[in-house]
Design an enzyme around this catalytic site. Structure first.
Site, PDB file in Angstrom:
ATOM      1  N   TYR A 234      -9.849  24.656  33.789  1.00  0.00           N
ATOM      2  CA  TYR A 234     -10.490  25.512  32.786  1.00  0.00           C
ATOM      3  C   TYR A 234     -10.265  24.950  31.384  1.00  0.00           C
ATOM      4  O   TYR A 234     -11.184  24.909  30.558  1.00  0.00           O
ATOM      5  CB  TYR A 234      -9.930  26.930  32.886  1.00  0.00           C
ATOM      6  CG  TYR A 234     -10.551  27.912  31.928  1.00  0.00           C
ATOM      7  CD1 TYR A 234     -11.821  28.433  32.153  1.00  0.00           C
ATOM      8  CD2 TYR A 234      -9.869  28.330  30.787  1.00  0.00           C
ATOM      9  CE1 TYR A 234     -12.398  29.336  31.273  1.00  0.00           C
ATOM     10  CE2 TYR A 234     -10.433  29.235  29.906  1.00  0.00           C
ATOM     11  CZ  TYR A 234     -11.697  29.736  30.152  1.00  0.00           C
ATOM     12  OH  TYR A 234     -12.262  30.635  29.268  1.00  0.00           O
TER      13      TYR A 234
ATOM     14  N   LYS B 129     -13.023  23.692  28.431  1.00  0.00           N
ATOM     15  CA  LYS B 129     -13.130  24.283  27.098  1.00  0.00           C
ATOM     16  C   LYS B 129     -12.818  23.277  25.991  1.00  0.00           C
ATOM     17  O   LYS B 129     -13.360  23.363  24.887  1.00  0.00           O
ATOM     18  CB  LYS B 129     -12.211  25.502  26.996  1.00  0.00           C
ATOM     19  CG  LYS B 129     -12.668  26.685  27.858  1.00  0.00           C
ATOM     20  CD  LYS B 129     -14.025  27.213  27.417  1.00  0.00           C
ATOM     21  CE  LYS B 129     -14.422  28.469  28.152  1.00  0.00           C
ATOM     22  NZ  LYS B 129     -15.706  29.035  27.681  1.00  0.00           N
TER      23      LYS B 129
ATOM     24  N   SER C  85     -11.941  28.783  23.887  1.00  0.00           N
ATOM     25  CA  SER C  85     -10.790  29.538  24.386  1.00  0.00           C
ATOM     26  C   SER C  85      -9.551  29.161  23.595  1.00  0.00           C
ATOM     27  O   SER C  85      -9.404  28.009  23.166  1.00  0.00           O
ATOM     28  CB  SER C  85     -10.552  29.243  25.864  1.00  0.00           C
ATOM     29  OG  SER C  85      -9.302  29.758  26.291  1.00  0.00           O
TER      30      SER C  85
END
Length: 272
Positions: free
Chosen positions: A163, A167, A150
């Site tokens: 999150y 990543k 990401s």
């Protein structure tokens, strides 16, 4: 005057076998179609059985679907072994499957269980996919392992703390595996998308046009919208022999967002 060419279109993955996790929808489904168009035999891995089976049926005998929860090591082992049994080898492992937070919240509001859920799928799932792909690629002395990371790993504020952690783990894994597996001719890279409209981001019935418009307004590169084919094409490049000496890299597909701070240019009237 030259007549029309009778040459067949060049297929960049001709003769290769690929597994694409999260391949039933979104970026994964677009990658499945693009890899197949470019000559690869493709195994779709997902937990969305109806979508995965329908896509495999649509594309024909060189594409199959296998149910796989990537956080379950036994299911990942079965996925890789079944792919090799069916197609004879494994050239490309695209660890694309991932999940988002239930909500984009502050660390103060994030329960430990949300962090554990994201790491279990996004980080551990990718680790297991890479581990068992390497298990069959090392004897081949060749292979390509890809991940979807990401753009939140390049600049703060694009993803929640949980999150982003999940990543960032992928970036560390890419570098570590590129160092370890290069001796066996195995390349390891990842693609990091800016925000885009996918089934995952549109949960709750959000209009995809609204997501695209919002991300474009916040983005740096105007006049373009990032769609799933933009990420699938980046993955296709990294999977193909065109990138035969590319390893350990994070290909950021964000229109320059993560490298731009427009504050000074705006102050001087150089940009709107």
């Amino acid at each position: 005057m030259n007549g029309p060419s009778s040459a067949a279109p060049f297929k960049r993955l001709e003769g290769k076998v690929a597994i694409i996790t999260g391949g039933a929808s979104g970026i994964g489904a677009m990658a499945v179609e693009l890899f197949h168009e470019n000559g690869a035999k493709v195994v779709i891995a997902d937990v969305q059985d109806k979508l995965g089976e329908d896509l495999a049926d649509k594309l024909g005998q060189d594409v199959c679907y296998i149910h796989c929860d990537i956080s379950n090591e036994d299911e990942v082992i079965n996925l890789v072994d079944t792919a090799v049994s069916k197609f004879g080898k494994l050239d490309i492992m695209y660890n694309n499957a991932g999940i988002l937070d239930r909500s984009f919240g502050s660390i103060l509001d994030t329960p430990k269980s949300d962090l554990e859920r994201l790491i279990n799928v996004n980080t551990i799932g990718g680790f297991l996919g890479a581990k068992h792909a390497a298990r069959v690629m090392v004897p081949q002395q060749k292979g390509c392992i890809l991940f979807t990371a990401s753009a939140c790993t390049e600049i703060a504020g694009l993803g929640s703390p949980a999150y982003t952690i999940s990543k960032y783990g992928i970036l560390g894994l890419v570098k570590c595996l590129a160092a370890e597996l290069g001796q066996y001719g195995i390349r390891v890279n990842c693609v990091s998308p800016y925000g885009l409209a996918t089934g995952m981001s549109m949960k709750g019935g959000v209009d995809p046009a609204l997501i695209e418009s919002s991300m474009s307004q916040m983005g740096n590169l105007k006049g373009e919208f990032l769609k799933t084919d933009g990420i699938a094409n980046a993955a296709l490049y990294l999977a193909s022999d065109e990138s035969s000496y590319v390893s350990g890299q994070n290909l950021v597909v964000d229109g320059g967002f993560s490298v731009v701070n427009p504050t000074v240019m705006r102050a001087y009237g150089l940009i709107k």
